[in-house]
Design an enzyme around this catalytic site. Structure first.
Site, mmCIF file in Angstrom:
data_model
loop_
_atom_site.group_PDB
_atom_site.id
_atom_site.type_symbol
_atom_site.label_atom_id
_atom_site.label_comp_id
_atom_site.label_asym_id
_atom_site.label_seq_id
_atom_site.Cartn_x
_atom_site.Cartn_y
_atom_site.Cartn_z
ATOM 1 N N ARG A 49 10.016 22.707 16.602
ATOM 2 C CA ARG A 49 8.931 23.602 16.181
ATOM 3 C C ARG A 49 9.392 24.495 15.039
ATOM 4 N NH1 ARG A 49 7.180 26.336 21.636
ATOM 5 N NH2 ARG A 49 9.427 26.284 21.797
ATOM 6 N N ASN A 102 4.587 22.457 21.656
ATOM 7 C CA ASN A 102 5.130 21.469 22.577
ATOM 8 C C ASN A 102 4.026 21.004 23.512
ATOM 9 O OD1 ASN A 102 7.722 21.635 21.575
ATOM 10 N ND2 ASN A 102 8.441 23.034 23.159
#
Length: 126
Positions: free
Chosen positions: A46, A64
């Site tokens: 990320r 996620n």
């Protein structure tokens, strides 16, 4: 020629409600939804995505998923979005990307976050 007239001639839209508005999309802009599968959680994926998209000046988000994949939506110039997708296929150092499924989706209005650039953020919950 005024700035707004130049934007209109290039096909860009502006957010009329803000003083000194910046183009929020142009005829060459696209928005994509991508799902990245493989070893992509717990490896800085990320953060990697936010940093890469920020450098490219793209708007969107990353998060996620419960199945271990990472979901991304990105919007901006077609070429820059393509560069982000290429980067997602590589991932950060410790990632092992198996596949990236990309779908083009309708554009959304992007509000400038800082210094006139669109924001790219992380969603922590669904």
């Amino acid at each position: 020629m005024k700035r707004d007239d130049m934007r209109a001639s290039r096909g860009a839209r502006t957010d009329e409600s803000e003083e000194g508005a910046v183009p929020v999309s142009s005829s060459d802009d696209i928005r994509v939804h991508a799902v990245v599968a493989g070893l992509v959680q717990g490896v800085g994926f990320r953060y990697f995505t936010v940093m890469t998209a920020g450098k490219l000046g793209l708007g969107g988000w990353v998060r996620n998923c419960y199945d271990g994949s990472v979901e991304v939506e990105a919007q901006g110039e077609r070429g820059k979005v393509a560069r982000l997708i290429s980067a997602l296929k590589q991932g950060p150092r410790y990632a092992d990307v198996e596949r990236v499924d990309v779908t083009e989706i309708p554009l959304q209005e992007l509000k400038p976050a800082r210094h006139g650039f669109p924001s790219f953020g992380v969603f922590y919950e669904r």
